[in-house]
Design a protein around this motif. Structure first.
Motif, mmCIF file in Angstrom:
data_model
loop_
_atom_site.group_PDB
_atom_site.id
_atom_site.type_symbol
_atom_site.label_atom_id
_atom_site.label_comp_id
_atom_site.label_asym_id
_atom_site.label_seq_id
_atom_site.Cartn_x
_atom_site.Cartn_y
_atom_site.Cartn_z
ATOM 1 N N ARG A 135 -7.910 -10.400 -28.431
ATOM 2 C CA ARG A 135 -7.911 -9.669 -29.906
ATOM 3 C C ARG A 135 -8.592 -9.624 -30.845
ATOM 4 O O ARG A 135 -9.651 -8.590 -30.830
ATOM 5 N N GLU A 169 -9.362 -6.330 -32.448
ATOM 6 C CA GLU A 169 -7.745 -5.332 -32.616
ATOM 7 C C GLU A 169 -7.046 -5.781 -33.179
ATOM 8 O O GLU A 169 -7.171 -6.953 -34.028
ATOM 9 N N VAL A 182 -4.036 -7.874 -35.492
ATOM 10 C CA VAL A 182 -3.524 -9.352 -34.732
ATOM 11 C C VAL A 182 -2.580 -9.893 -35.851
ATOM 12 O O VAL A 182 -3.012 -9.523 -37.139
ATOM 13 N N GLU A 232 -3.826 -13.473 -25.826
ATOM 14 C CA GLU A 232 -3.611 -12.206 -26.688
ATOM 15 C C GLU A 232 -3.958 -12.475 -28.135
ATOM 16 O O GLU A 232 -5.235 -11.057 -27.886
#
Ligand code: 1CP
Length: 344
Positions: A12, A17, A19, A8
């Motif tokens: 990301r 996105e 983190v 993930e």
């Protein structure tokens, strides 16, 4: 926010996105700097190791177990699919091509075969790795050499400082180089899509030698190959990372490639690169591999500086600016990944 899994965090960061901290892996993280690598390689050629599924799976996993990297990259070489095109080559230790490609007739002899049939072991290795890594949720990366860098060796016959034979073709017989790049682009699209189907969760395109060109020549000869590949990859399934060595002067063109992440060498200042590419792409890099010879505290300080600089980027994956070297100290690699995990 509960701690993300390694997959993930990595995916990301690639997609820009939020983190908790950057993920970390190292280019050429499997290699001669590891005594365990040398042991598995003893008595087999590099090509045999790439074709032997059990051995290649083990070599791919070694850095995860031994030095704390947070992604696994397929153990292979950018020249493996070229072997699948019928090119006679040896690794000494870099690729050496028996009959360099210099004419249109030479280009036409390159087989355009389905890589799933010509180098099936690559996809078997990926499927095995993916099933081994599924439970731990560690991301699996595939990769390919970019057409220009593959062409550089195919025309020259081996590595070179200035790739003068390649440039002679570029300036004197452009139709031949265009045909070669086109054929290699077709192969690369097929090869990377087949890797994604076999389980690669991200793919890196290595254009190691494209930085040898002027910015204008890069736009004419290299950028269209990257754009064609980016456009035709199954990108919803796997982000694309683009690496160019010595590419500070072509950063703006790299940002127009369509790649999700640009992997930079140490000559580029990360914060400056982030300002130049803005929110279009994430960045990966970019410690000088030679810096891993320094004391652990120094390495940790560089990691913190890189993380701070990378905050300006859309996303940041910590990595080196080029591959680990045979003389890279194992302790330096560990200090690097430990320092990333210690980031708060
Ligand atoms: O004798 C040995 O042990 C072989 C050395 C070796 C290794 C470990 C070669 C020959 N290739 C590899 C693995 C490799 N090559 C990986 C594996 C995954 C990893 O752990 O990262 C990858 C991604 C590559 C990619 C590669 N090969 C590139 C692009 C990246 C880069 O480093 O610039 C290039 C240019 C090659 C060609 C190549 N293959 C091998 C060597 C020594 C070289 C470089 C030759 C030269 O400098 O001209």
């Amino acid at each position: 926010m509960s701690e993300p899994t390694r997959s993930e965090r990595f995916l990301r960061a690639c997609r820009g996105e939020p983190v908790d901290r950057p993920p970390v892996w190292l280019m050429r993280q499997a290699g001669r700097y590891l005594p365990e690598y040398r042991a598995v390689r003893a008595g087999v050629s590099f090509l045999e190791a790439c074709q032997d599924v059990d051995r290649a799976v083990e070599l791919s996993l070694q850095p995860l177990r031994l030095v704390g990297t947070e992604a696994v990259i397929l153990f292979s070489d950018i020249f493996i699919p070229v072997v699948g095109m019928g090119v006679d080559l040896e690794f000494r230790p870099g690729p050496v091509i028996a009959q360099p490609i210099r004419t249109l007739a030479d280009v036409e002899k390159l087989a355009v075969s389905d890589p799933r049939a010509s180098v099936p072991y690559v996809f078997e290795i990926l499927r095995r790795l993916r099933s081994e890594l599924e439970a731990e949720e560690v991301p699996l990366l595939g990769f390919a050499g970019a057409p220009f860098t593959l062409a550089a060796y195919l025309v020259e016959g081996k590595g070179s400082k200035d790739f003068a034979a390649l440039k002679r073709l570029m300036y004197c017989e452009p139709a031949v180089l265009h045909a070669l790049l086109e054929r290699l682009t077709e192969m690369t699209v097929e090869y990377l899509n087949a890797q994604i189907e076999a389980g690669a969760q991200a793919v890196q395109l290595f254009d190691t030698w494209a930085g040898l060109l002027s910015a204008a020549d890069y736009r004419e000869w290299v950028l269209p190959t990257h754009q064609a590949i980016a456009r035709r990859l199954k990108r919803a399934a796997a982000p694309l990372i683009l690496y160019v060595n010595g590419g500070a002067h072509v950063l703006d063109a790299m940002a127009e490639s369509g790649a999700d992440v640009l992997s930079l060498d140490w000559r580029v200042e990360l914060a400056d690169a982030a300002r130049r590419v803005g929110r279009r792409v994430a960045l990966q890099g970019n410690l000088d591999p030679c810096a891993l010879a320094a004391p652990p505290a120094r390495i940790a300080a560089w990691v913190r500086e890189l993380r701070d600089a990378g905050r300006a980027a859309r996303g940041h994956v910590l990595n080196l600016g080029h591959g680990c070297l045979p003389e890279t100290p194992v302790a330096g690699v560990r200090a690097f990944t430990d320092a990333v995990r210690a980031l708060t």
